[in-house]
Design an enzyme around this catalytic site. Structure first.
Site, mmCIF file in Angstrom:
data_model
loop_
_atom_site.group_PDB
_atom_site.id
_atom_site.type_symbol
_atom_site.label_atom_id
_atom_site.label_comp_id
_atom_site.label_asym_id
_atom_site.label_seq_id
_atom_site.Cartn_x
_atom_site.Cartn_y
_atom_site.Cartn_z
ATOM 1 N N TYR A 64 13.228 1.632 -11.620
ATOM 2 C CA TYR A 64 12.602 0.760 -10.636
ATOM 3 C C TYR A 64 13.606 0.186 -9.644
ATOM 4 O O TYR A 64 14.595 -0.452 -10.034
ATOM 5 C CB TYR A 64 11.879 -0.398 -11.321
ATOM 6 C CG TYR A 64 10.782 0.024 -12.268
ATOM 7 C CD1 TYR A 64 10.126 1.257 -12.133
ATOM 8 C CD2 TYR A 64 10.376 -0.810 -13.300
ATOM 9 C CE1 TYR A 64 9.121 1.636 -13.000
ATOM 10 C CE2 TYR A 64 9.360 -0.440 -14.171
ATOM 11 C CZ TYR A 64 8.739 0.785 -14.022
ATOM 12 O OH TYR A 64 7.748 1.151 -14.884
ATOM 13 N N HIS A 133 10.805 6.822 -21.091
ATOM 14 C CA HIS A 133 9.852 6.645 -19.995
ATOM 15 C C HIS A 133 8.905 7.837 -19.842
ATOM 16 O O HIS A 133 7.725 7.673 -19.554
ATOM 17 C CB HIS A 133 10.627 6.405 -18.695
ATOM 18 C CG HIS A 133 9.856 5.644 -17.670
ATOM 19 N ND1 HIS A 133 10.464 4.994 -16.621
ATOM 20 C CD2 HIS A 133 8.539 5.405 -17.520
ATOM 21 C CE1 HIS A 133 9.551 4.408 -15.865
ATOM 22 N NE2 HIS A 133 8.371 4.656 -16.385
ATOM 23 N N LEU A 214 -5.004 -2.365 -13.931
ATOM 24 C CA LEU A 214 -5.975 -2.595 -12.857
ATOM 25 C C LEU A 214 -6.129 -1.355 -11.982
ATOM 26 O O LEU A 214 -6.511 -1.431 -10.821
ATOM 27 C CB LEU A 214 -5.540 -3.805 -12.010
ATOM 28 C CG LEU A 214 -5.547 -5.132 -12.782
ATOM 29 C CD1 LEU A 214 -4.967 -6.247 -11.933
ATOM 30 C CD2 LEU A 214 -6.953 -5.476 -13.244
ATOM 31 N N PHE A 218 -6.633 -1.497 -6.229
ATOM 32 C CA PHE A 218 -7.638 -0.678 -5.551
ATOM 33 C C PHE A 218 -7.203 -0.206 -4.176
ATOM 34 O O PHE A 218 -7.642 0.842 -3.705
ATOM 35 C CB PHE A 218 -8.946 -1.457 -5.435
ATOM 36 C CG PHE A 218 -10.094 -0.620 -4.972
ATOM 37 C CD1 PHE A 218 -10.647 -0.799 -3.722
ATOM 38 C CD2 PHE A 218 -10.594 0.393 -5.778
ATOM 39 C CE1 PHE A 218 -11.707 -0.002 -3.297
ATOM 40 C CE2 PHE A 218 -11.649 1.188 -5.356
ATOM 41 C CZ PHE A 218 -12.205 0.988 -4.109
#
Length: 328
Positions: A64, A133, A214, A218
């Site tokens: 990351y 990972h 989630l 979206f």
């Protein structure tokens, strides 16, 4: 949903004694996975506030951020928190070779190099929870796990996890050293682990850490939310929005509450760069759902009708269904 002081429960993750907050925090977004990266000062401020609200499981990776920026940021934040009260999770095994192109590596030598480098960047003496990972399908999982076991014995890591591993790999890895948790994508939009992986993990006493709970957000730039896929999936979002109104909560709170109701062994780790979104996520802990509610929510998002791949092309070949390693 009205604002209230929400207590974050603590639960056992896996069967090796690790206790974590019922809700975790995915830190990758602070370094710009789906958005512009935050400064270390702003990122640390969010981490401290999240901790003060009762979340103690923080998830990062050496992947990351540019030049492993996220681990460096987390290391700075940890200096201002009681280390013994934080469950720090990081990962190794994915190399970024060119922009969004990736390769996976799991050789024992690489495992150790990555762990030593993460310890240095995080500036800690041990990592609570260390994940592979993605599974390197060219290396027997026994070899990878053997080195991880050595790192546990040396006190450099406390617990071992896998991410995107299939049933065969999980069983073979668990035979070398107990796996504490499996990190998998799991949400109303992605439920393909329900038939095989979740039952196996429960049989072996392995917890599930749900990333992208989630559905990647979206409006993220993701295969499911671009072009025709967006138009098709809008229908499911509208259904969820209507159900959220029925339960006096937001759609994201309803989606997280649905996950919480799948079992105490499932820990979602949503991430955000905005504290108001984190506060919204906390509200999911007090949404109560009956079995009938859960069925209605599940049916509102028919999993086999969700349009688009769940992974970017460069990572799709490393998805759990293909994660078989050579025999030892």
């Amino acid at each position: 949903m009205e604002k209230t002081q929400i207590q974050v429960p603590r639960v056992k993750l896996g069967s090796q004694g690790l206790e974590v907050s019922r809700l975790g925090f995915g830190c990758g977004g602070l370094s710009g996975i789906y958005n512009a990266p935050l400064s270390h000062e702003d990122g640390c401020s969010i981490i401290k506030e999240v901790f003060n609200k009762g979340v103690t499981l923080f998830d990062t990776s050496d992947l990351y951020g540019d030049n492993h920026d996220n681990e460096i940021m987390i290391g700075k934040a940890l200096k201002e928190l009681p280390r013994e009260k934080v469950q720090l999770a990081t990962k190794f095994g994915i190399l970024r070779s060119d922009g969004m192109m990736f390769e996976v590596k799991g050789t024992p030598k690489y495992v150790r190099e990555c762990c030593e480098a993460s310890l240095k960047r995080l500036d800690v003496k041990y990592i609570d929870f260390y994940y592979q990972h993605r599974v390197d399908t060219s290396v027997p999982i026994e070899d990878t796990m053997g080195e991880l076991k050595k790192l546990v014995n040396e006190g450099k890591i406390k617990y071992i996890g896998l991410s995107e591993a299939n049933a065969d790999t999980i069983k073979r890895a668990h035979a070398v050293h107990p796996i504490t948790a499996l990190q998998m994508e799991y949400s109303l939009w992605t439920r393909d682990i329900e038939e095989e992986i979740i039952p196996l993990c429960r049989e072996l006493g392995i917890g599930i850490v749900a990333y992208s709970p989630l559905g990647h957000g979206f409006f993220a730039m993701h295969p499911r939310f671009t072009g025709e896929n967006l138009e098709k999936n809008k229908l499911f979002y509208k259904r969820l929005d209507d159900l959220a109104s029925k339960h006096a909560c937001t759609p994201s709170q309803l989606a997280l509450a649905w996950l919480f109701h799948q079992g105490n062994d499932i820990i979602p780790i949503p991430g955000t760069t905005k504290l108001r979104n984190f506060e919204n996520n906390l509200g999911s802990l007090i949404v109560k759902l009956t079995d009938e509610d859960l069925r209605e929510i599940s049916e509102a998002v028919p999993v086999y009708e969700v349009a688009g791949e769940r992974e970017y092309d460069s990572l799709s070949k490393y998805a759990w269904k293909f994660a078989t390693t050579p025999s030892k």
